[in-house]
Design an enzyme around this catalytic site. Structure first.
Site, PDB file in Angstrom:
ATOM      1  N   HIS A  60      -2.001   6.404   0.751  1.00  0.00           N
ATOM      2  CA  HIS A  60      -3.017   6.278   1.957  1.00  0.00           C
ATOM      3  C   HIS A  60      -2.352   5.723   3.044  1.00  0.00           C
ATOM      4  CE1 HIS A  60      -0.114   2.159   1.601  1.00  0.00           C
ATOM      5  NE2 HIS A  60       0.118   2.570   0.176  1.00  0.00           N
ATOM      6  N   ASP A 170       5.846   4.162   2.650  1.00  0.00           N
ATOM      7  CA  ASP A 170       5.001   3.032   1.715  1.00  0.00           C
ATOM      8  C   ASP A 170       4.033   3.438   3.213  1.00  0.00           C
ATOM      9  OD1 ASP A 170       2.765   1.727   0.171  1.00  0.00           O
ATOM     10  OD2 ASP A 170       3.543   0.045   0.478  1.00  0.00           O
ATOM     11  N   GLU A 198      -5.385   0.580   2.437  1.00  0.00           N
ATOM     12  CA  GLU A 198      -4.798   0.358   1.775  1.00  0.00           C
ATOM     13  C   GLU A 198      -3.742  -1.552   1.501  1.00  0.00           C
ATOM     14  OE1 GLU A 198      -2.004  -0.299  -1.769  1.00  0.00           O
ATOM     15  OE2 GLU A 198      -1.432  -0.301   0.116  1.00  0.00           O
ATOM     16  N   GLU A 199      -2.827  -1.603   2.724  1.00  0.00           N
ATOM     17  CA  GLU A 199      -2.051  -2.667   3.001  1.00  0.00           C
ATOM     18  C   GLU A 199      -2.644  -3.861   2.942  1.00  0.00           C
ATOM     19  OE1 GLU A 199       0.327  -2.665   2.117  1.00  0.00           O
ATOM     20  OE2 GLU A 199       1.661  -0.683   1.962  1.00  0.00           O
ATOM     21  N   HIS A 309       8.083  -2.051   2.887  1.00  0.00           N
ATOM     22  CA  HIS A 309       7.774  -3.198   3.793  1.00  0.00           C
ATOM     23  C   HIS A 309       8.424  -3.916   4.786  1.00  0.00           C
ATOM     24  CE1 HIS A 309       3.266  -3.616   1.108  1.00  0.00           C
ATOM     25  NE2 HIS A 309       3.683  -2.759   0.969  1.00  0.00           N
TER      26      HIS A 309
END
Length: 340
Positions: A60, A170, A198-199, A309
């Site tokens: 992603h 990420d 995606e998140e 994150h």
């Protein structure tokens, strides 16, 4: 350096354009077809001598961040989260707002003005604001508007023993690994998906999986690493420096056991260090991809990242390199057949 450029490019969920453009520029000379679908996914096809089974590799493009929700009369900016964020990491961070990357600082009431009870609690997002250095709302509205995305201001830095600090690991680690796979020689055709959002709920994965309709799906991720003090051993999802992580299950997928066993076998045969992702919280694009149409055999290969994150995620460069090696070795094993 590819990973440096990927992580220093901003691409929050729903606003992946800059990352998408970078990826297309990187892969356009190495694939046979590129499509950007209506939701913003990149779907690329690298044709090989062997077309079956149909192999999909996904990563992603989006990262977590913030979005402008209000502008106060003072010119201070109010905001909310895009994706899963720990509110405790926000205060005092520097950010960039909107397409013009307006610089700002996340601030709060000074500690010496806080009440005793306030000092004992982590600051909530509604207690924070972004200072962009203006005197009033009218000045702020000349450069910032409601709905502007807010990215963390954080550069790629190598430090310590083979470690990297960056935002967006990420999943720019997954994007980087997939780009390099597409640049390599493979006998089997590769269907690549660089997905959006995606998140915020695996939004792009469903349409990408439906379009490609794979027999086998490999999802590349940056995943949580818990090798820090005061964490019980059974909660150690992954550890830095011990190789790419192979997922057992998570909130969205129970990964195919036979395929997982083959991946472990491949890692051992090629002397590639590996570990299992030992916790089951969270999820990734496999949750939607493996259920598309008639379903697909799926696996997730992840690079462990501390402080995920956040603006200062940390990974081990050797884990990243070994994840790329493992991916290439898995593709070569699929070429030989016997997986599905």
């Amino acid at each position: 350096m590819l990973l440096k450029r990927l992580t220093e490019t901003n691409g929050l969920s729903g606003n992946e354009k800059e990352v998408r453009n970078l990826i297309i520029e990187e892969i356009k000379d190495y694939v046979d077809d590129i499509e950007v679908d209506r939701i913003g996914n990149i779907i690329a096809h690298k044709k090989g001598k062997v077309d079956a089974p149909k192999v999909m590799v996904a990563a992603h493009m989006d990262e977590v961040g913030l979005i402008v929700t209000g502008i106060q009369e003072s010119g201070l900016i109010k905001f909310t989260a895009v994706g899963g964020l720990d509110q405790r990491i926000l205060v005092s961070k520097t950010v960039k707002i909107g397409k013009d990357n307006i610089p700002g600082v996340i601030g709060a009431k000074p500690i010496h003005l806080q009440k005793k009870g306030e000092r004992k609690k982590a600051l909530q997002m509604n207690q924070l604001y972004i200072d962009i250095g203006v005197d009033n709302k009218k000045q702020a509205e000349k450069v910032v508007k409601i709905g502007d995305y807010i990215a963390f201001d954080s550069n790629y830095v190598e430090f310590g023993k083979d470690l990297v600090k960056a935002k967006g690991l990420d999943d720019r680690v997954g994007c980087g690994a997939l780009i390099e796979l597409l640049k390599s020689d493979t006998n089997i055709s590769i269907h690549a998906a660089f997905t959006v959002m995606e998140e915020v709920g695996l939004v792009g994965a469903g349409p990408a999986g439906y379009t490609i309709d794979p027999d086998i799906a490999i999802i590349l991720e940056g995943t949580t690493c818990s090798d820090v003090p005061d964490v019980d051993s059974h909660l150690l999802a992954t550890e830095l420096g011990k190789g790419p992580a192979i997922s057992l299950m998570d909130r969205t997928t129970y990964f195919n056991k036979n395929f997982r066993d083959i991946i472990v076998e491949v890692a051992k045969e090629n002397n590639i260090p590996y570990q299992f992702r030992r916790t089951t919280f969270g999820g990734n694009d496999s949750g939607k991809i493996h259920m598309a149409k008639e379903g697909a055999i799926s696996a997730t290969i992840s690079v462990p990242c501390r402080y995920i994150h956040s603006p200062v995620s940390v990974m081990n460069k050797n884990d990243y390199e070994n994840a790329k090696k493992l991916l290439k070795a898995i593709i070569e094993r699929i070429e030989k057949g016997g997986i599905c």
